[in-house]
Design an enzyme around this catalytic site. Structure first.
Site, PDB file in Angstrom:
ATOM      1  N   LEU A  73       0.873  -1.046   0.108  1.00  0.00           N
ATOM      2  CA  LEU A  73       0.027   0.104  -0.052  1.00  0.00           C
ATOM      3  C   LEU A  73       0.878   1.190   0.090  1.00  0.00           C
ATOM      4  O   LEU A  73       1.831   1.121   0.547  1.00  0.00           O
ATOM      5  CB  LEU A  73      -0.926   0.152   1.489  1.00  0.00           C
ATOM      6  CG  LEU A  73      -2.000  -1.125   1.328  1.00  0.00           C
ATOM      7  CD1 LEU A  73      -2.783  -0.854   2.661  1.00  0.00           C
ATOM      8  CD2 LEU A  73      -2.968  -0.910   0.103  1.00  0.00           C
ATOM      9  N   ASP A  74       0.503   2.315  -0.770  1.00  0.00           N
ATOM     10  CA  ASP A  74       1.123   3.662  -0.785  1.00  0.00           C
ATOM     11  C   ASP A  74       1.335   4.077   0.724  1.00  0.00           C
ATOM     12  O   ASP A  74       0.433   3.923   1.481  1.00  0.00           O
ATOM     13  CB  ASP A  74       0.570   4.568  -1.703  1.00  0.00           C
ATOM     14  CG  ASP A  74       0.721   4.058  -3.354  1.00  0.00           C
ATOM     15  OD1 ASP A  74       1.424   3.151  -3.443  1.00  0.00           O
ATOM     16  OD2 ASP A  74      -0.053   4.726  -3.783  1.00  0.00           O
ATOM     17  N   TYR A  75       2.354   5.143   0.804  1.00  0.00           N
ATOM     18  CA  TYR A  75       2.428   5.753   2.154  1.00  0.00           C
ATOM     19  C   TYR A  75       1.059   6.565   2.622  1.00  0.00           C
ATOM     20  O   TYR A  75       0.799   6.241   3.640  1.00  0.00           O
ATOM     21  CB  TYR A  75       3.486   6.896   1.885  1.00  0.00           C
ATOM     22  CG  TYR A  75       3.698   7.699   2.950  1.00  0.00           C
ATOM     23  CD1 TYR A  75       4.324   7.448   4.205  1.00  0.00           C
ATOM     24  CD2 TYR A  75       3.148   9.082   2.848  1.00  0.00           C
ATOM     25  CE1 TYR A  75       4.480   8.344   5.247  1.00  0.00           C
ATOM     26  CE2 TYR A  75       3.345  10.075   3.744  1.00  0.00           C
ATOM     27  CZ  TYR A  75       3.963   9.656   5.123  1.00  0.00           C
ATOM     28  OH  TYR A  75       4.033  10.544   5.983  1.00  0.00           O
ATOM     29  N   THR A 135      -1.906   5.740   1.384  1.00  0.00           N
ATOM     30  CA  THR A 135      -3.142   4.949   1.291  1.00  0.00           C
ATOM     31  C   THR A 135      -3.238   4.138   2.496  1.00  0.00           C
ATOM     32  O   THR A 135      -2.251   3.543   3.117  1.00  0.00           O
ATOM     33  CB  THR A 135      -3.097   4.174   0.098  1.00  0.00           C
ATOM     34  OG1 THR A 135      -2.878   4.783  -1.082  1.00  0.00           O
ATOM     35  CG2 THR A 135      -4.214   3.305  -0.062  1.00  0.00           C
TER      36      THR A 135
END
Length: 272
Positions: free
Chosen positions: A58-60, A62
């Site tokens: 997961l993105d930073y 998100t």
């Protein structure tokens, strides 16, 4: 900031990752990571005494469901399911503007944005032949979207979407939303650094279905946005198309995107 554990067994640990937190870091002094809060700081390394295996990313910015395997065997089994695209991931997103479609398939290829290749390594949805010629490492990408509710955030039009990534490209949901003219609310990077007022980026991995034969997982978080006063006090609903705020209602709308088509809805295909 605490990291909520949603599920734990001998083989898996599933957590609710907060927004604006790294999954892990090579910096031993970095404490804003999932691994720091749930395990040893080096647990993402194979040399660790108790290694963890992140079977998804997961993105930073998100938040949401993050699955971690506790051993190599189940990491491999989960990894194969992701490769075969037999997992189901569902995200809630709030995007800028009122979306015209009800259901959409977005199938623009995604590649590295050549203008950022030496800096931030942003991704780009290829919506023209010119972009395709310039872009590097482009790959097929497919996102399904369902309009859940329209409203206003600080008097600006926004839409709540259910997103289902069929493929798993880096930043896929963010660049696909931008490509169809509806950047995710609070996405500082893909708004050209313009959307800086919201306190977070409104993208949340709400449900993960991972059909591991020995231990099938169907993990879901509570609805994350409307229970947050920082968002709800600035929100005004315009029209509800589908109920989604309870766990049962959310599962019901997920089934709509699991179908190959839906009769009687306003459908849009985005493809070059």
């Amino acid at each position: 900031m605490a990291v909520e554990k949603l599920y734990e067994s001998d083989n898996f640990l599933v957590v609710n990752k907060p927004c604006d937190m790294y999954i892990n870091s090579e910096d031993k002094n970095e404490k804003n990571t999932v691994t720091y809060h749930i395990a040893k700081p080096d647990s993402h390394l194979s040399s660790s005494m108790f290694p963890l295996h992140f079977v998804q990313r997961l993105d930073y910015a998100t938040s949401g469901v993050l699955c971690i395997a506790k051993n190599k065997l189940f990491a491999a089994r989960a990894g194969k399911l992701f490769e075969k695209r037999v997992t189901n991931k569902f995200y809630l997103a709030v995007v800028r503007g009122h979306v015209a479609f009800e259901v959409a398939d977005i199938e623009f290829k995604v590649g590295v944005d050549p203008s950022t290749a030496d800096s931030s390594h942003q991704m780009l949805a290829l919506t023209s032949s010119e972009a395709l010629a310039k872009c590097t490492q482009s790959r097929h990408a497919h996102t399904r979207a369902l309009r859940l509710e329209t409203g206003y955030y600080e008097d600006n039009p926004v839409t709540v979407l259910l997103l289902k990534p069929i493929t798993g490209r880096r930043h896929q949901l963010r660049v696909h939303c931008r490509a169809v003219g509806h950047t995710i609310l609070g996405d500082y990077t893909y708004s050209g650094k313009a959307d800086s007022t919201p306190h977070r980026m409104f993208l949340h991995a709400t449900r993960l279905v991972l059909p591991v034969h020995e231990e099938p997982l169907d993990i879901q978080t509570n609805e994350p946005f409307f229970t947050d006063p920082k968002f709800s006090t600035k929100w005004k609903s315009a029209k509800v198309y589908y109920k989604f705020r309870s766990k049962d209602d959310f599962k019901a709308v997920c089934e709509i995107l699991n179908r190959s088509y839906v009769i009687g809805v306003q459908y849009k295909m985005f493809k070059m």
